[in-house]
Design a protein around this motif. Structure first.
Motif, PDB file in Angstrom:
ATOM      1  N   PHE A   4      17.530 -35.380  18.995  1.00  0.00           N
ATOM      2  CA  PHE A   4      17.340 -36.478  19.945  1.00  0.00           C
ATOM      3  C   PHE A   4      17.217 -35.935  21.379  1.00  0.00           C
ATOM      4  O   PHE A   4      16.341 -36.352  22.136  1.00  0.00           O
ATOM      5  CB  PHE A   4      18.506 -37.459  19.849  1.00  0.00           C
ATOM      6  CG  PHE A   4      18.638 -38.384  21.019  1.00  0.00           C
ATOM      7  CD1 PHE A   4      17.842 -39.512  21.119  1.00  0.00           C
ATOM      8  CD2 PHE A   4      19.564 -38.121  22.030  1.00  0.00           C
ATOM      9  CE1 PHE A   4      17.951 -40.370  22.224  1.00  0.00           C
ATOM     10  CE2 PHE A   4      19.685 -38.965  23.122  1.00  0.00           C
ATOM     11  CZ  PHE A   4      18.870 -40.092  23.219  1.00  0.00           C
ATOM     12  N   LEU A   5      18.110 -35.009  21.755  1.00  0.00           N
ATOM     13  CA  LEU A   5      18.070 -34.439  23.107  1.00  0.00           C
ATOM     14  C   LEU A   5      16.754 -33.732  23.373  1.00  0.00           C
ATOM     15  O   LEU A   5      16.168 -33.857  24.461  1.00  0.00           O
ATOM     16  CB  LEU A   5      19.240 -33.475  23.307  1.00  0.00           C
ATOM     17  CG  LEU A   5      20.654 -34.075  23.286  1.00  0.00           C
ATOM     18  CD1 LEU A   5      21.699 -32.995  23.540  1.00  0.00           C
ATOM     19  CD2 LEU A   5      20.789 -35.202  24.303  1.00  0.00           C
ATOM     20  N   ASN A   6      16.272 -32.983  22.402  1.00  0.00           N
ATOM     21  CA  ASN A   6      14.991 -32.288  22.568  1.00  0.00           C
ATOM     22  C   ASN A   6      13.844 -33.281  22.757  1.00  0.00           C
ATOM     23  O   ASN A   6      12.949 -33.074  23.574  1.00  0.00           O
ATOM     24  CB  ASN A   6      14.718 -31.391  21.357  1.00  0.00           C
ATOM     25  CG  ASN A   6      15.447 -30.060  21.468  1.00  0.00           C
ATOM     26  OD1 ASN A   6      15.448 -29.444  22.520  1.00  0.00           O
ATOM     27  ND2 ASN A   6      16.073 -29.615  20.395  1.00  0.00           N
ATOM     28  N   ALA A   7      13.885 -34.369  21.960  1.00  0.00           N
ATOM     29  CA  ALA A   7      12.834 -35.385  22.070  1.00  0.00           C
ATOM     30  C   ALA A   7      12.861 -36.059  23.439  1.00  0.00           C
ATOM     31  O   ALA A   7      11.813 -36.483  23.963  1.00  0.00           O
ATOM     32  CB  ALA A   7      13.001 -36.421  20.961  1.00  0.00           C
ATOM     33  N   GLU A   8      14.058 -36.142  24.038  1.00  0.00           N
ATOM     34  CA  GLU A   8      14.204 -36.770  25.351  1.00  0.00           C
ATOM     35  C   GLU A   8      13.995 -35.773  26.493  1.00  0.00           C
ATOM     36  O   GLU A   8      14.080 -36.146  27.672  1.00  0.00           O
ATOM     37  CB  GLU A   8      15.599 -37.398  25.476  1.00  0.00           C
ATOM     38  CG  GLU A   8      15.844 -38.571  24.548  1.00  0.00           C
ATOM     39  CD  GLU A   8      14.987 -39.781  24.901  1.00  0.00           C
ATOM     40  OE1 GLU A   8      14.869 -40.082  26.111  1.00  0.00           O
ATOM     41  OE2 GLU A   8      14.438 -40.406  23.973  1.00  0.00           O
ATOM     42  N   GLY A   9      13.745 -34.522  26.155  1.00  0.00           N
ATOM     43  CA  GLY A   9      13.508 -33.506  27.175  1.00  0.00           C
ATOM     44  C   GLY A   9      14.767 -33.063  27.901  1.00  0.00           C
ATOM     45  O   GLY A   9      14.693 -32.594  29.052  1.00  0.00           O
ATOM     46  N   ILE A  10      15.915 -33.179  27.236  1.00  0.00           N
ATOM     47  CA  ILE A  10      17.186 -32.789  27.844  1.00  0.00           C
ATOM     48  C   ILE A  10      17.538 -31.382  27.362  1.00  0.00           C
ATOM     49  O   ILE A  10      17.696 -31.141  26.167  1.00  0.00           O
ATOM     50  CB  ILE A  10      18.302 -33.785  27.476  1.00  0.00           C
ATOM     51  CG1 ILE A  10      17.952 -35.154  28.043  1.00  0.00           C
ATOM     52  CG2 ILE A  10      19.659 -33.315  27.977  1.00  0.00           C
ATOM     53  CD1 ILE A  10      18.848 -36.260  27.550  1.00  0.00           C
ATOM     54  N   ALA A  11      17.665 -30.444  28.312  1.00  0.00           N
ATOM     55  CA  ALA A  11      17.837 -29.037  27.955  1.00  0.00           C
ATOM     56  C   ALA A  11      19.277 -28.567  27.997  1.00  0.00           C
ATOM     57  O   ALA A  11      19.599 -27.505  27.456  1.00  0.00           O
ATOM     58  CB  ALA A  11      16.989 -28.167  28.886  1.00  0.00           C
ATOM     59  N   ASN A  12      20.171 -29.333  28.634  1.00  0.00           N
ATOM     60  CA  ASN A  12      21.562 -28.902  28.780  1.00  0.00           C
ATOM     61  C   ASN A  12      22.517 -30.015  28.355  1.00  0.00           C
ATOM     62  O   ASN A  12      22.284 -31.199  28.641  1.00  0.00           O
ATOM     63  CB  ASN A  12      21.853 -28.523  30.237  1.00  0.00           C
ATOM     64  CG  ASN A  12      21.009 -27.344  30.689  1.00  0.00           C
ATOM     65  OD1 ASN A  12      21.178 -26.227  30.208  1.00  0.00           O
ATOM     66  ND2 ASN A  12      20.083 -27.611  31.601  1.00  0.00           N
ATOM     67  N   LEU A  13      23.586 -29.608  27.714  1.00  0.00           N
ATOM     68  CA  LEU A  13      24.551 -30.590  27.206  1.00  0.00           C
ATOM     69  C   LEU A  13      25.263 -31.318  28.336  1.00  0.00           C
ATOM     70  O   LEU A  13      25.675 -32.469  28.171  1.00  0.00           O
ATOM     71  CB  LEU A  13      25.571 -29.885  26.300  1.00  0.00           C
ATOM     72  CG  LEU A  13      24.996 -29.356  24.976  1.00  0.00           C
ATOM     73  CD1 LEU A  13      25.995 -28.433  24.279  1.00  0.00           C
ATOM     74  CD2 LEU A  13      24.633 -30.520  24.054  1.00  0.00           C
ATOM     75  N   TYR A  14      25.410 -30.684  29.495  1.00  0.00           N
ATOM     76  CA  TYR A  14      26.109 -31.341  30.606  1.00  0.00           C
ATOM     77  C   TYR A  14      25.251 -32.425  31.266  1.00  0.00           C
ATOM     78  O   TYR A  14      25.737 -33.193  32.097  1.00  0.00           O
ATOM     79  CB  TYR A  14      26.569 -30.317  31.647  1.00  0.00           C
ATOM     80  CG  TYR A  14      25.475 -29.477  32.270  1.00  0.00           C
ATOM     81  CD1 TYR A  14      24.627 -30.005  33.236  1.00  0.00           C
ATOM     82  CD2 TYR A  14      25.310 -28.146  31.895  1.00  0.00           C
ATOM     83  CE1 TYR A  14      23.623 -29.245  33.818  1.00  0.00           C
ATOM     84  CE2 TYR A  14      24.314 -27.362  32.465  1.00  0.00           C
ATOM     85  CZ  TYR A  14      23.473 -27.917  33.420  1.00  0.00           C
ATOM     86  OH  TYR A  14      22.477 -27.159  33.979  1.00  0.00           O
TER      87      TYR A  14
END
Length: 302
Positions: free
Chosen positions: A39-49
């Protein structure tokens, strides 16, 4: 996804080493993490913070769009809350975006259990002159006598059975140890199987093992094998109910409580960490409830 792989691996080690989580728990936690990372990759989010309340709400909407059950959604939230709590401890993040999320209420279900007549049919189907019949009878008697989990039963070795005092040593979830007593029927079935049928089965493999329950080739019986054994017994008994190892655990707890056992004792026998987990078994049949009422209420009878 590669950016998150090291945290996936370190969280896995944390669950296995520090939390002593069962293989099934680890498997489900890691599967939930894989879905979250995708999901994070699909949303373009590269860092957990970078994950904040807004991202969490988008994630929850994505879960509901998949028409997942409330139980599944609740488990995933719980997994991610634990994961971020671990990341906080490791100074990877400063806040836990899942800490304020309320878990959706799950449907309350009453565990199914077997009635005495259904159990009696199961106990009558095995050929006690045959090694596999002796094994199946011992397996059935032990599961009902102790209420142990199928994973606990599958791991038993010969030295776990103490015939002198009539107890079985069990290694439960989180490597928590407990001793469970068993009765005369289980004792007879176990002695017959160990002294006779098990020796015959063991000779087939020509590979010594101290695992208690063996398959028809003389090798340790798997959890899947235990379920198959029960399914065959159900077919022989012509029962219309579905019987699985956990249903015998439910039956064990229900029958004890129906006959007056206290909740704390049943909790200890089942190996539950919290009493609230055991309380689900406090349901009773209408017949039993009526018997208790008629016997106990001062104005129930003339």
């Amino acid at each position: 996804m590669n950016n998150f792989r090291k945290y996936w691996q370190s969280f896995k080690e944390y669950l296995q080493i520090e939390k002593n989580a069962s293989p099934y728990t680890v498997k489900y936690y890691l599967n939930d993490l894989e879905g979250f990372f995708s999901f994070l990759n699909a949303e373009g989010i590269a860092n957990l913070y970078e994950v904040d309340g807004r991202i969490v709400r988008v994630f929850l909407n994505a879960l509901y769009d998949q028409q997942l059950s409330r139980r599944s959604v609740s488990r995933k939230i719980s997994t991610l809350r634990t994961f971020y709590k671990y990341l906080e401890r490791e100074d990877v993040v400063t806040t836990n975006p899942f800490s304020a999320i309320r878990l959706p209420k799950t449907e309350s279900t009453i565990p199914g259990f077997l009635y005495t007549k259904e159990l009696e049919k199961l106990f009558e189907v095995n050929d006690l002159t045959h090694p596999l019949g002796q094994r199946d009878q011992a397996l059935l008697e032990l599961l009902y006598a102790t209420g142990m989990r199928v994973s606990e039963c599958q791991q038993l070795v010969l030295e776990n059975i103490d015939f002198f005092i009539g107890t079985v040593f069990v290694m439960g979830k989180g490597r928590k140890e407990r001793y469970i007593p068993y009765g005369k029927f289980a004792e007879i079935a176990l002695e017959t199987y160990i002294q006779d049928g098990r020796k015959t089965l063991l000779a087939k493999s020509n590979q010594p093992t101290d695992v208690l329950f063996l398959n028809n080739r003389g090798f340790p019986l798997t959890e899947r094998g235990i379920r198959d054994v029960l399914n065959r017994m159900v077919k022989k008994a012509a029962l219309t109910v579905h019987v699985h190892p956990h249903k015998l655990r439910h039956t064990f707890a229900t029958h004890l409580l129906n006959e007056g056992a206290d909740l704390r004792s049943v909790q200890e026998l089942l190996g539950h960490e919290n009493l609230s987990t055991t309380q689900i078994y406090t349901h009773v049949t209408k017949d039993h409830l009526r018997r208790v009422y008629m016997k106990s209420h001062p104005r129930a009878n003339d």
